[in-house]
Design a protein around this motif. Sequence first.
Motif, PDB file in Angstrom:
ATOM      1  N   LEU A 138     -45.893   2.406   5.430  1.00 37.39           N
ATOM      2  CA  LEU A 138     -45.686   1.623   4.215  1.00 37.39           C
ATOM      3  C   LEU A 138     -45.555   0.155   4.591  1.00 37.39           C
ATOM      4  O   LEU A 138     -44.681  -0.210   5.378  1.00 37.39           O
ATOM      5  CB  LEU A 138     -44.429   2.108   3.489  1.00 37.39           C
ATOM      6  N   ILE A 139     -46.435  -0.681   4.059  1.00 37.00           N
ATOM      7  CA  ILE A 139     -46.334  -2.134   4.239  1.00 37.00           C
ATOM      8  C   ILE A 139     -45.892  -2.690   2.896  1.00 37.00           C
ATOM      9  O   ILE A 139     -46.587  -2.506   1.884  1.00 37.00           O
ATOM     10  CB  ILE A 139     -47.670  -2.759   4.672  1.00 37.00           C
ATOM     11  N   THR A 140     -44.768  -3.356   2.870  1.00 36.63           N
ATOM     12  CA  THR A 140     -44.181  -3.657   1.567  1.00 36.63           C
ATOM     13  C   THR A 140     -43.277  -4.877   1.590  1.00 36.63           C
ATOM     14  O   THR A 140     -43.021  -5.473   2.637  1.00 36.63           O
ATOM     15  CB  THR A 140     -43.379  -2.430   1.072  1.00 36.63           C
ATOM     16  N   SER A 141     -42.785  -5.206   0.399  1.00 36.98           N
ATOM     17  CA  SER A 141     -41.806  -6.269   0.226  1.00 36.98           C
ATOM     18  C   SER A 141     -40.980  -5.946  -1.012  1.00 36.98           C
ATOM     19  O   SER A 141     -41.259  -4.969  -1.730  1.00 36.98           O
ATOM     20  CB  SER A 141     -42.487  -7.629   0.053  1.00 36.98           C
ATOM     21  N   SER A 142     -39.971  -6.722  -1.236  1.00 41.80           N
ATOM     22  CA  SER A 142     -39.137  -6.544  -2.431  1.00 41.80           C
ATOM     23  C   SER A 142     -38.771  -7.914  -2.966  1.00 41.80           C
ATOM     24  O   SER A 142     -39.177  -8.941  -2.422  1.00 41.80           O
ATOM     25  CB  SER A 142     -37.892  -5.719  -2.112  1.00 41.80           C
ATOM     26  N   TRP A 143     -37.975  -7.915  -4.003  1.00 40.10           N
ATOM     27  CA  TRP A 143     -37.519  -9.184  -4.594  1.00 40.10           C
ATOM     28  C   TRP A 143     -36.048  -9.049  -4.962  1.00 40.10           C
ATOM     29  O   TRP A 143     -35.602  -8.012  -5.443  1.00 40.10           O
ATOM     30  CB  TRP A 143     -38.336  -9.513  -5.843  1.00 40.10           C
ATOM     31  N   GLY A 144     -35.318 -10.098  -4.677  1.00 35.97           N
ATOM     32  CA  GLY A 144     -33.914 -10.132  -5.034  1.00 35.97           C
ATOM     33  C   GLY A 144     -33.322 -11.476  -4.651  1.00 35.97           C
ATOM     34  O   GLY A 144     -34.041 -12.395  -4.233  1.00 35.97           O
ATOM     35  N   LEU A 145     -32.017 -11.583  -4.778  1.00 33.04           N
ATOM     36  CA  LEU A 145     -31.334 -12.850  -4.546  1.00 33.04           C
ATOM     37  C   LEU A 145     -29.994 -12.588  -3.862  1.00 33.04           C
ATOM     38  O   LEU A 145     -29.519 -11.452  -3.800  1.00 33.04           O
ATOM     39  CB  LEU A 145     -31.098 -13.582  -5.872  1.00 33.04           C
ATOM     40  N   THR A 146     -29.383 -13.654  -3.380  1.00 33.10           N
ATOM     41  CA  THR A 146     -28.042 -13.525  -2.826  1.00 33.10           C
ATOM     42  C   THR A 146     -27.107 -12.909  -3.849  1.00 33.10           C
ATOM     43  O   THR A 146     -26.227 -12.111  -3.510  1.00 33.10           O
ATOM     44  CB  THR A 146     -27.518 -14.920  -2.409  1.00 33.10           C
ATOM     45  N   GLU A 147     -27.308 -13.241  -5.113  1.00 37.48           N
ATOM     46  CA  GLU A 147     -26.433 -12.771  -6.187  1.00 37.48           C
ATOM     47  C   GLU A 147     -26.619 -11.292  -6.510  1.00 37.48           C
ATOM     48  O   GLU A 147     -25.854 -10.726  -7.298  1.00 37.48           O
ATOM     49  CB  GLU A 147     -26.680 -13.594  -7.456  1.00 37.48           C
ATOM     50  N   THR A 148     -27.640 -10.643  -5.916  1.00 38.25           N
ATOM     51  CA  THR A 148     -27.933  -9.245  -6.263  1.00 38.25           C
ATOM     52  C   THR A 148     -27.874  -8.305  -5.062  1.00 38.25           C
ATOM     53  O   THR A 148     -28.353  -7.185  -5.136  1.00 38.25           O
ATOM     54  CB  THR A 148     -29.306  -9.132  -6.944  1.00 38.25           C
ATOM     55  N   ALA A 149     -27.368  -8.738  -3.952  1.00 35.82           N
ATOM     56  CA  ALA A 149     -26.956  -7.931  -2.791  1.00 35.82           C
ATOM     57  C   ALA A 149     -27.987  -7.184  -1.943  1.00 35.82           C
ATOM     58  O   ALA A 149     -27.594  -6.285  -1.234  1.00 35.82           O
ATOM     59  CB  ALA A 149     -25.880  -6.924  -3.252  1.00 35.82           C
ATOM     60  N   PRO A 150     -29.266  -7.465  -1.833  1.00 38.58           N
ATOM     61  CA  PRO A 150     -30.050  -8.382  -2.646  1.00 38.58           C
ATOM     62  C   PRO A 150     -31.135  -7.730  -3.506  1.00 38.58           C
ATOM     63  O   PRO A 150     -31.637  -8.343  -4.437  1.00 38.58           O
ATOM     64  CB  PRO A 150     -30.744  -9.219  -1.576  1.00 38.58           C
ATOM     65  N   ALA A 151     -31.602  -6.499  -3.177  1.00 39.95           N
ATOM     66  CA  ALA A 151     -32.849  -5.996  -3.758  1.00 39.95           C
ATOM     67  C   ALA A 151     -32.707  -5.605  -5.218  1.00 39.95           C
ATOM     68  O   ALA A 151     -31.800  -4.871  -5.593  1.00 39.95           O
ATOM     69  CB  ALA A 151     -33.359  -4.798  -2.961  1.00 39.95           C
ATOM     70  N   MET A 152     -33.619  -6.086  -6.047  1.00 42.38           N
ATOM     71  CA  MET A 152     -33.710  -5.706  -7.450  1.00 42.38           C
ATOM     72  C   MET A 152     -35.022  -4.985  -7.758  1.00 42.38           C
ATOM     73  O   MET A 152     -35.070  -4.088  -8.577  1.00 42.38           O
ATOM     74  CB  MET A 152     -33.591  -6.949  -8.350  1.00 42.38           C
TER      75      MET A 152
END
Length: 602
Positions: free
Chosen positions: A358-372
Amino acid sequence: MKRTTNFKPHNVIRENRADGTILLRSAEPLSEVANTTGDWLHSWAQQTPDNIFIAERHGAGWRAESYAETLEKVRAIASSLLGRGMGPDTPILIMSGNGVDHGLLALAAQYVGIPTVPVAEQYSLIHGAHGRLRHAIELVRPRMAYVVDATQYSEALALDALVDIEVIATRADAKTTPFADLLKGDCADVDVARAKVGPDSVVKLLMTSGSTSSPKAVMTTQGMMCANQVQLSDAMPFLRARPPRIVDWLPWNHVFGGSHNFNMMLANGGSLYIDDGKPVKGLFERTVENLSLITGTLCFNVPVGFSMLLGALRKDAGLRQRFFEDLDMIFYAGASLPQDIWQGFEKMAVETKGEVPLITSSWGLTETAPAMMLQHEPTENSGVVGVPLNGVTAKLIPDGEMRCEVRVKGPNLMPGYFEAPEKTAEAFDDEGFFITGDAMRFVEPNDPSKGMKFDGRISEDFKLLTGTWVRAAQLRIDILAALSPLASDLVVTGADKSEIGVMIFPNATELEAEGFQLEEEAGAYRCPLLLGEVHRRLAAHAATGVSSSTRVARAIVLSEPASMPDGEMTAKGNLNFRKVLARRADLLKRLYAEADPAVTTL
């Protein structure tokens, strides 16, 4: 091309509101969540006591701590902290980078509900960055600080802001307390303190990058971190199929390395081998050496790191075989992975192992611990960040051009910023969704299960004099790809101008290897050959049929690297575009002047 079959297909629900807003969420419920990170530690210390949890280089091998040893030391350190009267209101400032003692101290503090505040080690080691260190100290008011080496960090430890604060050091001097003293324990009742720690306990204060304002401290709770790991393992079944293993350099002051990767090993009984190399000249060789000793089942890195790694694997058949042998996932973050690098890993994986992980990525922020969001089913193209994880709802507000502003809710969302009620209130809308400031678009508008692509920061967009909107974030990614590997980063310009320009931070190693003769003049390079190559590549990009909103007409190559002390670069290694443009206003003026020998124009 054969791809891994060990993945969880996307399953999402889309709700269209009358006002055009879209709600997107997973169709599956969130699995059971642990109360605290200490629960994970106890569980694995009982199930697999002798398995390695954390290790760092020591001589020709590794200093390693098993799960049983980690639990024993965590309890001893926690006892010592409690014996000093520490608790939820007495944060510990961690000034050093990744290390076993850093990890043990952080876990011990979490175990009994004491917040830790990991800050970028550059803030301590670079004299000009001490202002950022001082800001963090004044904001969180720590009771204790930790460094790995008292001598190495002596200048930072001499700051007035650290007077009367106990400093713990692995390699101590006369003014600091040896880390070994914490391992002696105290008479304090650890179990009583641990019983008071729950999902709402704040156990980390993570500093934001400060790219748009002064850095804020994100209150990170046990519940946020524990929920996020269940969300990730719900989406990626291979995490539960066998204990994962990583050889990882990503810094723990950042949520990616310190919460996402660190906790992924702890939650799933995995092993974290600390890579003391980095994807920069002079340090990447250490990464290769570490990988020659042990490789991971997962590989996390930023795009430039994967580019360097691909080159190293091409040169070493033995390393290539070991690298792909047990590999379940290649995970990139920080920017989109160039498609040629993606395809290079695909081809190599098939030739070496017979299938593509699996070649992948995610998205999130410091405020979301992080992955959304996470792309947890295979795709063929870079840049896709996937769909909401279990328990997450994304609120998408279209801007009229198939692009959406993204707001989010979920059990991994912060309660707020530390001692900043006004900033906290500004961060949420009237429905309680966190206002991220990021934009996305659907990969396929009629099929939300195909996921979403990141489309920049709303605040980075600007208009040309013609009134044409420029989506600067995506354009930056496209131009970086066009200029690879000559450019390490760049800033897109053109607000209130008639044309788009770029200010290029060059890849000095590549320019040196290519033999460019560089002549510096007032902050920019005058090099006809280099500017000619930049011109050729920008012209090729323009020839693909781009519009006025994506046609780069001017470029200048900067001779001075981005400065962290001056705020041009964040601790995460990201450019602060506003700071660059403000600090180099004279170069921006030259970029739009006529007949400057350091500027190429189309």
